[in-house]
Scaffold this motif. Sequence first.
Motif, PDB file in Angstrom:
ATOM      1  N   THR A   1       0.798  -1.224   0.000  1.00 23.30           N
ATOM      2  CA  THR A   1       0.000   0.000   0.000  1.00 23.30           C
ATOM      3  C   THR A   1       0.833   1.278   0.000  1.00 23.30           C
ATOM      4  OG1 THR A   1      -1.723  -1.195   1.208  1.00 23.30           O
ATOM      5  CG2 THR A   1      -1.852   1.219   1.217  1.00 23.30           C
ATOM      6  N   GLY A   2       1.970   1.256   0.702  1.00 28.22           N
ATOM      7  CA  GLY A   2       2.739   2.486   0.866  1.00 28.22           C
ATOM      8  C   GLY A   2       1.969   3.529   1.648  1.00 28.22           C
ATOM      9  N   PRO A   3       1.500   3.196   2.863  1.00 28.72           N
ATOM     10  CA  PRO A   3       0.670   4.130   3.629  1.00 28.72           C
ATOM     11  C   PRO A   3       1.497   5.289   4.169  1.00 28.72           C
ATOM     12  CG  PRO A   3       1.270   2.286   5.013  1.00 28.72           C
ATOM     13  CD  PRO A   3       1.819   1.977   3.637  1.00 28.72           C
ATOM     14  N   SER A   4       0.814   6.364   4.522  1.00 31.63           N
ATOM     15  CA  SER A   4       1.503   7.454   5.208  1.00 31.63           C
ATOM     16  C   SER A   4       1.509   7.237   6.715  1.00 31.63           C
ATOM     17  CB  SER A   4       0.853   8.799   4.876  1.00 31.63           C
ATOM     18  OG  SER A   4      -0.510   8.809   5.266  1.00 31.63           O
ATOM     19  N   MET A   5       0.568   6.419   7.211  1.00 36.12           N
ATOM     20  CA  MET A   5       0.508   6.132   8.642  1.00 36.12           C
ATOM     21  C   MET A   5       0.119   4.675   8.874  1.00 36.12           C
ATOM     22  SD  MET A   5      -1.222   9.298  10.704  1.00 36.12           S
ATOM     23  CE  MET A   5      -2.764   9.212   9.815  1.00 36.12           C
ATOM     24  N   VAL A   6       0.687   4.103   9.937  1.00 33.76           N
ATOM     25  CA  VAL A   6       0.295   2.784  10.437  1.00 33.76           C
ATOM     26  C   VAL A   6      -0.088   2.978  11.891  1.00 33.76           C
ATOM     27  CG1 VAL A   6       1.023   0.427  10.901  1.00 33.76           C
ATOM     28  CG2 VAL A   6       1.885   1.618   8.865  1.00 33.76           C
ATOM     29  N   LEU A   7      -1.318   2.592  12.248  1.00 33.32           N
ATOM     30  CA  LEU A   7      -1.829   2.824  13.604  1.00 33.32           C
ATOM     31  C   LEU A   7      -2.025   1.507  14.331  1.00 33.32           C
ATOM     32  CD1 LEU A   7      -3.176   5.214  11.675  1.00 33.32           C
ATOM     33  CD2 LEU A   7      -4.187   5.834  13.851  1.00 33.32           C
TER      34      LEU A   7
ATOM     35  N   VAL B   1       6.218   6.058   0.891  1.00 32.57           N
ATOM     36  CA  VAL B   1       4.822   6.475   0.964  1.00 32.57           C
ATOM     37  C   VAL B   1       4.312   6.757  -0.441  1.00 32.57           C
ATOM     38  CG1 VAL B   1       3.231   8.252   1.787  1.00 32.57           C
ATOM     39  CG2 VAL B   1       5.030   7.387   3.301  1.00 32.57           C
ATOM     40  N   ALA B   2       3.223   6.115  -0.812  1.00 32.22           N
ATOM     41  CA  ALA B   2       2.669   6.255  -2.159  1.00 32.22           C
ATOM     42  C   ALA B   2       2.324   7.710  -2.449  1.00 32.22           C
ATOM     43  CB  ALA B   2       1.426   5.375  -2.309  1.00 32.22           C
ATOM     44  N   GLY B   3       2.791   8.199  -3.582  1.00 30.37           N
ATOM     45  CA  GLY B   3       2.468   9.553  -4.009  1.00 30.37           C
ATOM     46  C   GLY B   3       3.290  10.640  -3.381  1.00 30.37           C
ATOM     47  N   ALA B   4       4.196  10.288  -2.463  1.00 32.37           N
ATOM     48  CA  ALA B   4       5.022  11.296  -1.788  1.00 32.37           C
ATOM     49  C   ALA B   4       6.381  11.409  -2.472  1.00 32.37           C
ATOM     50  CB  ALA B   4       5.197  10.931  -0.318  1.00 32.37           C
TER      51      ALA B   4
END
Length: 386
Positions: A159-165, A194-197
């Motif tokens: 996924t390449g998330p910006s956050m993992v909670l 991070v996807a798109g960053a």
Amino acid sequence: MSAIPASLPLRNDLIGEEPYGAPQLDVPVCLNVNENPYPPEPAVCDAIAARVRAIAPTLNRYPDREHVALRQAFAGYLERESGARLEVGQLWGANGSNEIMLQLFQAFGGPGRTAIGADPTYSMYPEYARDTFTGWQLAHRNADFTLDVDRLIARIEETGPSMVLLTNPNNPTGTPLPQADIERVLAACEQVQVAGANPGVRPVVVIDEAYIEFRDPGTPSAVTLIGEHPNLAVSRTMSKAFAFAGARVGYLAADQGIIDCVRIVRMPYHLSAVTQAAALAAFEHTDEQLARVAHLRDTRDATAAWLKTQTYKGTPLRVADSQSNFLLFGGCFDHRDAIFDAMLERGVLIRVVGPEGWLRVCMGTDAEMARFREALVESLRIVEQQ
């Protein structure tokens, strides 16, 4: 709640949504929102009143928007409680850890960004994502509610998330999160784009430690890892163990870079002078505020043992392992709403939350827990006969 007129321009994605919140009902025994059932000692109340009285003549002026004295108090407390030595620039306060989480989503989420959690998890996370137009994905936990680290890391890499909670202990299950698992997730995120960053941008790993003071003695906190991991953010609250839910004080421990990102999105003067004064008074009486934690831990363990002796339609109740001040129990309830209603009729309010077949109860006073046991036995019998 009254119906929202169709003529109002409510956002399309909010149409049909209901406000979040556990029931607030006037019943003798409230065991549904994981509060500390013991009120502050008179000395603490006096200290709060004195602090508020002292700043009352200045209420015509805005408060210290950087709340430096309170951040110093956070640092002192974390060094004492977890052995972590943090600077003021590595700490940040807000109106409950809910606002901390929303600020993190505002800073690191948004359109085109994704956050990942591990379900079952805190039901507010997807609402923070919704409110900030952040994508929300889940990696399922193991059957015993422990974190499936391999599955989570695979989802992160996909996924390449910006956050993992991640919550520790987990809400609504109470499941502890071993430090080794946190370090594996951190190591994985340090290799993920991070996807798109822009190139080199890595996910922020958020560890929600709202209930961490109820962990077994000797268990480390993620705040001890902050110096080694600049993309780690640890959320805390004074609402639970600290017996301060009504004051609404949460705080964030992280690298100063993360704190500065959050400062960009915070509202001006978001933490009132009264709130800051009350929190400082509470920290002056840390021992008194935390005096009942060990007893609540013992109550949790005793209640878990008792619940395992109970049955529903011939099936022993299951109890999720918990290092919090609540227990998720059942695992076999085919009519959990009926059990909830029967308990409520007997003056005991618990929580319908988490996976189907389970209910949750937080720890109350000794008298409240005695009433809980009586009401549960009666309620299970009634529902079994229906």
